[in-house]
Design a protein around this motif. Structure first.
Motif, PDB file in Angstrom:
ATOM      1  N   SER A  57       0.844  -1.205   0.000  1.00 47.69           N
ATOM      2  CA  SER A  57       0.000   0.000   0.000  1.00 47.69           C
ATOM      3  C   SER A  57       0.867   1.238   0.000  1.00 47.69           C
ATOM      4  O   SER A  57       1.880   1.298   0.696  1.00 47.69           O
ATOM      5  N   THR A  58       0.453   2.229  -0.768  1.00 48.99           N
ATOM      6  CA  THR A  58       1.162   3.501  -0.814  1.00 48.99           C
ATOM      7  C   THR A  58       0.168   4.644  -0.692  1.00 48.99           C
ATOM      8  O   THR A  58      -1.031   4.476  -0.951  1.00 48.99           O
ATOM      9  N   TYR A  59       0.682   5.789  -0.296  1.00 47.64           N
ATOM     10  CA  TYR A  59      -0.173   6.959  -0.093  1.00 47.64           C
ATOM     11  C   TYR A  59       0.671   8.191  -0.400  1.00 47.64           C
ATOM     12  O   TYR A  59       1.849   8.251  -0.008  1.00 47.64           O
ATOM     13  N   TYR A  60       0.079   9.159  -1.112  1.00 50.85           N
ATOM     14  CA  TYR A  60       0.835  10.323  -1.552  1.00 50.85           C
ATOM     15  C   TYR A  60       0.158  11.626  -1.134  1.00 50.85           C
ATOM     16  O   TYR A  60      -1.077  11.708  -1.070  1.00 50.85           O
ATOM     17  N   GLY A  61       0.970  12.634  -0.899  1.00 52.52           N
ATOM     18  CA  GLY A  61       0.433  13.964  -0.699  1.00 52.52           C
ATOM     19  C   GLY A  61      -0.109  14.504  -2.013  1.00 52.52           C
ATOM     20  O   GLY A  61       0.362  14.141  -3.096  1.00 52.52           O
ATOM     21  N   ASP A  62      -1.086  15.382  -1.931  1.00 54.39           N
ATOM     22  CA  ASP A  62      -1.747  15.885  -3.133  1.00 54.39           C
ATOM     23  C   ASP A  62      -0.779  16.594  -4.079  1.00 54.39           C
ATOM     24  O   ASP A  62      -0.927  16.527  -5.297  1.00 54.39           O
ATOM     25  N   SER A  63       0.211  17.265  -3.523  1.00 58.49           N
ATOM     26  CA  SER A  63       1.113  18.054  -4.352  1.00 58.49           C
ATOM     27  C   SER A  63       2.072  17.212  -5.186  1.00 58.49           C
ATOM     28  O   SER A  63       2.694  17.733  -6.119  1.00 58.49           O
ATOM     29  N   VAL A  64       2.187  15.928  -4.886  1.00 60.86           N
ATOM     30  CA  VAL A  64       3.147  15.084  -5.620  1.00 60.86           C
ATOM     31  C   VAL A  64       2.491  13.916  -6.349  1.00 60.86           C
ATOM     32  O   VAL A  64       3.171  13.167  -7.051  1.00 60.86           O
ATOM     33  N   LYS A  65       1.190  13.764  -6.185  1.00 61.75           N
ATOM     34  CA  LYS A  65       0.497  12.657  -6.842  1.00 61.75           C
ATOM     35  C   LYS A  65       0.700  12.695  -8.350  1.00 61.75           C
ATOM     36  O   LYS A  65       0.588  13.744  -8.977  1.00 61.75           O
ATOM     37  N   GLY A  66       1.017  11.526  -8.901  1.00 65.09           N
ATOM     38  CA  GLY A  66       1.227  11.429 -10.333  1.00 65.09           C
ATOM     39  C   GLY A  66       2.625  11.800 -10.781  1.00 65.09           C
ATOM     40  O   GLY A  66       2.984  11.579 -11.942  1.00 65.09           O
ATOM     41  N   ARG A  67       3.433  12.358  -9.891  1.00 63.36           N
ATOM     42  CA  ARG A  67       4.804  12.757 -10.246  1.00 63.36           C
ATOM     43  C   ARG A  67       5.853  11.961  -9.462  1.00 63.36           C
ATOM     44  O   ARG A  67       6.943  11.712  -9.968  1.00 63.36           O
ATOM     45  N   PHE A  68       5.542  11.587  -8.246  1.00 62.28           N
ATOM     46  CA  PHE A  68       6.476  10.867  -7.388  1.00 62.28           C
ATOM     47  C   PHE A  68       6.009   9.433  -7.186  1.00 62.28           C
ATOM     48  O   PHE A  68       4.805   9.170  -7.146  1.00 62.28           O
ATOM     49  N   THR A  69       6.969   8.524  -7.021  1.00 62.62           N
ATOM     50  CA  THR A  69       6.660   7.128  -6.755  1.00 62.62           C
ATOM     51  C   THR A  69       7.542   6.620  -5.614  1.00 62.62           C
ATOM     52  O   THR A  69       8.765   6.730  -5.672  1.00 62.62           O
ATOM     53  N   ILE A  70       6.901   6.072  -4.609  1.00 62.70           N
ATOM     54  CA  ILE A  70       7.620   5.506  -3.468  1.00 62.70           C
ATOM     55  C   ILE A  70       7.714   3.997  -3.630  1.00 62.70           C
ATOM     56  O   ILE A  70       6.773   3.360  -4.124  1.00 62.70           O
ATOM     57  N   SER A  71       8.839   3.424  -3.225  1.00 61.02           N
ATOM     58  CA  SER A  71       9.016   1.979  -3.303  1.00 61.02           C
ATOM     59  C   SER A  71       9.969   1.539  -2.199  1.00 61.02           C
ATOM     60  O   SER A  71      10.663   2.377  -1.600  1.00 61.02           O
ATOM     61  N   ARG A  72      10.028   0.256  -1.946  1.00 61.49           N
ATOM     62  CA  ARG A  72      10.938  -0.264  -0.931  1.00 61.49           C
ATOM     63  C   ARG A  72      11.404  -1.649  -1.329  1.00 61.49           C
ATOM     64  O   ARG A  72      10.739  -2.370  -2.076  1.00 61.49           O
ATOM     65  N   ASP A  73      12.557  -2.024  -0.784  1.00 58.36           N
ATOM     66  CA  ASP A  73      13.122  -3.355  -0.980  1.00 58.36           C
ATOM     67  C   ASP A  73      13.491  -3.877   0.401  1.00 58.36           C
ATOM     68  O   ASP A  73      14.537  -3.512   0.953  1.00 58.36           O
ATOM     69  N   ASN A  74      12.648  -4.718   0.964  1.00 49.37           N
ATOM     70  CA  ASN A  74      12.885  -5.204   2.319  1.00 49.37           C
ATOM     71  C   ASN A  74      14.106  -6.117   2.412  1.00 49.37           C
ATOM     72  O   ASN A  74      14.704  -6.250   3.478  1.00 49.37           O
ATOM     73  N   ALA A  75      14.472  -6.738   1.333  1.00 50.16           N
ATOM     74  CA  ALA A  75      15.662  -7.597   1.333  1.00 50.16           C
ATOM     75  C   ALA A  75      16.933  -6.760   1.454  1.00 50.16           C
ATOM     76  O   ALA A  75      17.948  -7.238   1.965  1.00 50.16           O
ATOM     77  N   LYS A  76      16.886  -5.524   0.973  1.00 55.02           N
ATOM     78  CA  LYS A  76      18.059  -4.639   1.001  1.00 55.02           C
ATOM     79  C   LYS A  76      17.946  -3.561   2.075  1.00 55.02           C
ATOM     80  O   LYS A  76      18.847  -2.742   2.217  1.00 55.02           O
ATOM     81  N   ASN A  77      16.834  -3.532   2.806  1.00 55.95           N
ATOM     82  CA  ASN A  77      16.613  -2.494   3.826  1.00 55.95           C
ATOM     83  C   ASN A  77      16.678  -1.089   3.226  1.00 55.95           C
ATOM     84  O   ASN A  77      17.297  -0.179   3.816  1.00 55.95           O
ATOM     85  N   THR A  78      16.040  -0.917   2.090  1.00 57.89           N
ATOM     86  CA  THR A  78      16.069   0.396   1.446  1.00 57.89           C
ATOM     87  C   THR A  78      14.674   0.834   1.019  1.00 57.89           C
ATOM     88  O   THR A  78      13.776   0.021   0.808  1.00 57.89           O
ATOM     89  N   MET A  79      14.538   2.138   0.902  1.00 62.79           N
ATOM     90  CA  MET A  79      13.312   2.748   0.397  1.00 62.79           C
ATOM     91  C   MET A  79      13.723   3.843  -0.578  1.00 62.79           C
ATOM     92  O   MET A  79      14.714   4.544  -0.333  1.00 62.79           O
ATOM     93  N   ASP A  80      13.002   3.993  -1.662  1.00 67.42           N
ATOM     94  CA  ASP A  80      13.321   4.994  -2.663  1.00 67.42           C
ATOM     95  C   ASP A  80      12.148   5.931  -2.900  1.00 67.42           C
ATOM     96  O   ASP A  80      10.986   5.585  -2.637  1.00 67.42           O
ATOM     97  N   LEU A  81      12.469   7.095  -3.427  1.00 68.89           N
ATOM     98  CA  LEU A  81      11.464   8.034  -3.891  1.00 68.89           C
ATOM     99  C   LEU A  81      11.892   8.515  -5.275  1.00 68.89           C
ATOM    100  O   LEU A  81      12.881   9.252  -5.387  1.00 68.89           O
ATOM    101  N   GLN A  82      11.178   8.073  -6.298  1.00 70.08           N
ATOM    102  CA  GLN A  82      11.444   8.522  -7.659  1.00 70.08           C
ATOM    103  C   GLN A  82      10.628   9.776  -7.912  1.00 70.08           C
ATOM    104  O   GLN A  82       9.394   9.741  -7.817  1.00 70.08           O
ATOM    105  N   MET A  83      11.322  10.865  -8.222  1.00 73.87           N
ATOM    106  CA  MET A  83      10.648  12.151  -8.421  1.00 73.87           C
ATOM    107  C   MET A  83      10.792  12.573  -9.885  1.00 73.87           C
ATOM    108  O   MET A  83      11.909  12.625 -10.407  1.00 73.87           O
ATOM    109  N   SER A  84       9.672  12.854 -10.520  1.00 79.96           N
ATOM    110  CA  SER A  84       9.667  13.262 -11.926  1.00 79.96           C
ATOM    111  C   SER A  84       8.895  14.565 -12.071  1.00 79.96           C
ATOM    112  O   SER A  84       8.164  14.961 -11.174  1.00 79.96           O
ATOM    113  N   SER A  85       9.062  15.194 -13.235  1.00 76.92           N
ATOM    114  CA  SER A  85       8.372  16.464 -13.512  1.00 76.92           C
ATOM    115  C   SER A  85       8.549  17.442 -12.360  1.00 76.92           C
ATOM    116  O   SER A  85       7.583  18.063 -11.895  1.00 76.92           O
ATOM    117  N   LEU A  86       9.778  17.567 -11.909  1.00 78.12           N
ATOM    118  CA  LEU A  86      10.053  18.387 -10.730  1.00 78.12           C
ATOM    119  C   LEU A  86       9.778  19.863 -10.992  1.00 78.12           C
ATOM    120  O   LEU A  86       9.989  20.369 -12.116  1.00 78.12           O
TER     121      LEU A  86
END
Length: 124
Positions: A57-86
């Motif tokens: 499940s993911t949830y976004y603030g209104d100002s970034v919806k459709g432009r940012f994507t959150i993801s995580r890799d539990n095997a690597k203990n990492t989380m990312d935020l891909q930001m586009s159309s900045l």
């Protein structure tokens, strides 16, 4: 608690993209919901995005919806935020945070561990 370190910030032109990463220490990373917040000078810390402990499940603030994507890799203990159309208004210090709440959190008070932040600057 989990220790968090952000990376990937920098200077980018409007319309460009940037990917932030958050590395977590500790063996219980997969138990935490995770989130990204940002804070611009003179403004309150703003919710950007959050992801459940499993990543289902993911949830976004209104100002970034459709432009940012959150993801995580539990095997690597990492989380990312891909930001586009900045946009210049995306300029801020970005923080990753961890929450033990049993839902996808979106408020500062829901998070118990914070990274030191990474600067993102978008030029017009």
């Amino acid at each position: 608690q989990v220790q968090l370190v952000e990376s990937g910030g920098g200077l980018v032109q409007a319309g460009g993209s940037l990917r932030l990463s958050c590395a977590a220490s500790g063996r219980s990373f997969s138990r935490y919901a995770m989130g990204w917040f940002r804070q611009a000078p003179g403004k309150e810390r703003e919710f950007v995005a959050a992801i459940s402990s499993t990543g289902g499940s993911t949830y976004y603030g209104d100002s970034v919806k459709g432009r940012f994507t959150i993801s995580r890799d539990n095997a690597k203990n990492t989380m990312d935020l891909q930001m586009s159309s900045l946009k210049p208004e995306d300029t801020a210090v970005y923080y990753c945070a961890a929450s033990s709440r049993p839902f996808v959190p979106s408020r500062v008070a829901h998070f118990s561990s914070w990274g030191q932040g990474t600067q993102v600057t978008v030029s017009s």
